[in-house]
Design a protein around this motif. Structure first.
Motif, mmCIF file in Angstrom:
data_model
loop_
_atom_site.group_PDB
_atom_site.id
_atom_site.type_symbol
_atom_site.label_atom_id
_atom_site.label_comp_id
_atom_site.label_asym_id
_atom_site.label_seq_id
_atom_site.Cartn_x
_atom_site.Cartn_y
_atom_site.Cartn_z
ATOM 1 N N THR A 1 -0.193 -4.503 5.846
ATOM 2 C CA THR A 1 0.982 -3.656 6.064
ATOM 3 C C THR A 1 1.631 -4.024 7.395
ATOM 4 O O THR A 1 1.034 -4.679 8.243
ATOM 5 C CB THR A 1 0.590 -2.162 6.102
ATOM 6 N N LYS A 2 2.865 -3.575 7.551
ATOM 7 C CA LYS A 2 3.584 -3.731 8.813
ATOM 8 C C LYS A 2 4.371 -2.457 9.051
ATOM 9 O O LYS A 2 4.546 -1.644 8.141
ATOM 10 C CB LYS A 2 4.525 -4.944 8.778
ATOM 11 N N GLN A 3 4.832 -2.267 10.276
ATOM 12 C CA GLN A 3 5.644 -1.072 10.552
ATOM 13 C C GLN A 3 6.928 -1.136 9.738
ATOM 14 O O GLN A 3 7.560 -2.181 9.606
ATOM 15 C CB GLN A 3 5.984 -0.968 12.034
ATOM 16 N N LEU A 4 7.293 -0.009 9.174
ATOM 17 C CA LEU A 4 8.510 0.099 8.380
ATOM 18 C C LEU A 4 9.491 1.002 9.118
ATOM 19 O O LEU A 4 9.151 2.125 9.482
ATOM 20 C CB LEU A 4 8.180 0.689 7.004
ATOM 21 N N THR A 5 10.683 0.496 9.369
ATOM 22 C CA THR A 5 11.736 1.271 10.025
ATOM 23 C C THR A 5 12.967 1.259 9.128
ATOM 24 O O THR A 5 13.487 0.190 8.809
ATOM 25 C CB THR A 5 12.089 0.681 11.406
ATOM 26 N N ILE A 6 13.405 2.446 8.721
ATOM 27 C CA ILE A 6 14.559 2.553 7.832
ATOM 28 C C ILE A 6 15.582 3.500 8.447
ATOM 29 O O ILE A 6 15.266 4.653 8.755
ATOM 30 C CB ILE A 6 14.141 3.067 6.442
ATOM 31 N N LEU B 1 13.632 6.628 9.918
ATOM 32 C CA LEU B 1 12.325 6.877 9.318
ATOM 33 C C LEU B 1 11.412 5.742 9.756
ATOM 34 O O LEU B 1 11.719 4.571 9.539
ATOM 35 C CB LEU B 1 12.437 6.895 7.790
ATOM 36 N N ILE B 2 10.297 6.088 10.409
ATOM 37 C CA ILE B 2 9.362 5.073 10.888
ATOM 38 C C ILE B 2 7.981 5.342 10.304
ATOM 39 O O ILE B 2 7.448 6.441 10.443
ATOM 40 C CB ILE B 2 9.288 5.059 12.432
ATOM 41 N N VAL B 3 7.440 4.339 9.631
ATOM 42 C CA VAL B 3 6.085 4.418 9.103
ATOM 43 C C VAL B 3 5.253 3.393 9.877
ATOM 44 O O VAL B 3 5.525 2.195 9.807
ATOM 45 C CB VAL B 3 6.040 4.104 7.590
ATOM 46 N N PRO B 4 4.241 3.852 10.644
ATOM 47 C CA PRO B 4 3.430 2.927 11.444
ATOM 48 C C PRO B 4 2.719 1.879 10.589
ATOM 49 O O PRO B 4 2.461 2.095 9.403
ATOM 50 C CB PRO B 4 2.413 3.859 12.131
ATOM 51 N N ALA B 5 2.382 0.767 11.209
ATOM 52 C CA ALA B 5 1.754 -0.348 10.495
ATOM 53 C C ALA B 5 0.413 0.017 9.883
ATOM 54 O O ALA B 5 0.007 -0.553 8.878
ATOM 55 C CB ALA B 5 1.593 -1.539 11.435
ATOM 56 N N ASP B 6 -0.289 0.977 10.485
ATOM 57 C CA ASP B 6 -1.616 1.335 9.969
ATOM 58 C C ASP B 6 -1.564 2.452 8.930
ATOM 59 O O ASP B 6 -2.590 3.007 8.544
ATOM 60 C CB ASP B 6 -2.543 1.739 11.118
ATOM 61 N N THR B 7 -0.364 2.783 8.444
ATOM 62 C CA THR B 7 -0.197 3.859 7.470
ATOM 63 C C THR B 7 0.241 3.289 6.116
ATOM 64 O O THR B 7 1.146 2.475 6.056
ATOM 65 C CB THR B 7 0.869 4.867 7.958
ATOM 66 N N VAL B 8 -0.430 3.725 5.072
ATOM 67 C CA VAL B 8 -0.045 3.341 3.713
ATOM 68 C C VAL B 8 0.553 4.590 3.079
ATOM 69 O O VAL B 8 -0.136 5.580 2.867
ATOM 70 C CB VAL B 8 -1.262 2.854 2.893
ATOM 71 N N VAL C 1 -6.340 2.310 -2.809
ATOM 72 C CA VAL C 1 -7.057 3.451 -3.368
ATOM 73 C C VAL C 1 -6.280 4.709 -3.001
ATOM 74 O O VAL C 1 -6.014 4.969 -1.824
ATOM 75 C CB VAL C 1 -8.499 3.525 -2.835
ATOM 76 N N VAL C 2 -5.903 5.468 -4.015
ATOM 77 C CA VAL C 2 -5.020 6.628 -3.837
ATOM 78 C C VAL C 2 -5.770 7.898 -4.237
ATOM 79 O O VAL C 2 -6.364 7.968 -5.320
ATOM 80 C CB VAL C 2 -3.743 6.487 -4.687
ATOM 81 N N GLU C 3 -5.720 8.922 -3.357
ATOM 82 C CA GLU C 3 -6.392 10.189 -3.624
ATOM 83 C C GLU C 3 -5.535 11.359 -3.172
ATOM 84 O O GLU C 3 -4.728 11.242 -2.243
ATOM 85 C CB GLU C 3 -7.733 10.251 -2.894
ATOM 86 N N CYS C 4 -5.714 12.495 -3.843
ATOM 87 C CA CYS C 4 -4.991 13.722 -3.495
ATOM 88 C C CYS C 4 -5.863 14.921 -3.815
ATOM 89 O O CYS C 4 -6.363 15.044 -4.946
ATOM 90 C CB CYS C 4 -3.673 13.791 -4.285
#
Length: 199
Positions: free
Chosen positions: A136-141, A156-163, A188-191
């Motif tokens: 992953t990488k940081q996402l800036t929109i 909107l900023i999503v840090p690189a260590d966040t999926v 792996v996705v959980e809720c």
């Protein structure tokens, strides 16, 4: 493109027809065709499901798979919420150029692509092909239309260590935001609200 978002089911057929007609006009039935996957954008007007954009993107993917010698470049990570035409066009240009060079060399690049989804207990495993290790990488929109990239204070900023961006639902078909983590070529996705996911 975006104007087809409310009729995604027709997009596959129309897009393949467009490719076929251009190849016919140029009398080059095997000429490669590269499409740019629509980027991030605000919800589509009139879409009460909030999913029209996702359906159209999937239609783009399906169309490229159906049409021989067709390829796809992603622009998801450089979109802007308030502007359908992202400012960072040089990145798209670089991706298109790299893909075109690889096609010309008879070794087309392949991006990570969902291969299958496995449901195991309270989790879903999204397995990708064309990679052994997802990163992953940081996402800036940008949220503000016309703001220069990197200068939108409301971006909107999503840090690189966040999926992020994953949802799960159970048999009630109600989707909830879910937590996700990368393990090799899988997400792996959980809720906690979905004990036995089906989608």
């Amino acid at each position: 493109g975006e104007s087809n978002s409310m009729w995604a089911q027709r997009y596959e057929e129309l897009f393949c027809s467009l490719i076929t007609s251009w190849r016919s006009e140029f009398n080059r039935p095997e000429i490669p065709f590269i499409n740019v996957l629509l980027s991030t954008f605000r919800p589509v007007d009139g879409d009460i499901t909030g999913r029209a954009w996702a359906y159209l993107k999937q239609a783009q993917i399906n169309a490229v798979k159906k049409c021989k010698s067709s390829h796809l470049v992603s622009s998801f990570d450089i979109g802007e919420i308030g502007d359908i035409h992202p400012q960072q066009k040089e990145i798209i240009g670089e991706r298109l150029a790299k893909l075109a060079q690889s096609i010309d060399a008879k070794k087309p690049l392949a991006s990570p692509e969902v291969d299958k989804v496995l449901f195991k207990g309270n989790a879903a495993e999204v397995v990708f092909k064309n990679t052994k290790l997802l990163t992953t990488k940081q996402l800036t929109i940008n949220r503000t239309k016309g703001a220069m990239f990197g200068q939108d204070k409301d971006a909107l900023i999503v840090p690189a260590d966040t999926v992020s961006g994953f949802e799960l639902c159970g048999k009630d078909n109600v989707f909830y935001d879910a937590k996700a983590r990368i393990i090799g070529n899988k997400v792996v996705v959980e809720c906690g609200k979905v004990l036995k996911p089906i989608a």
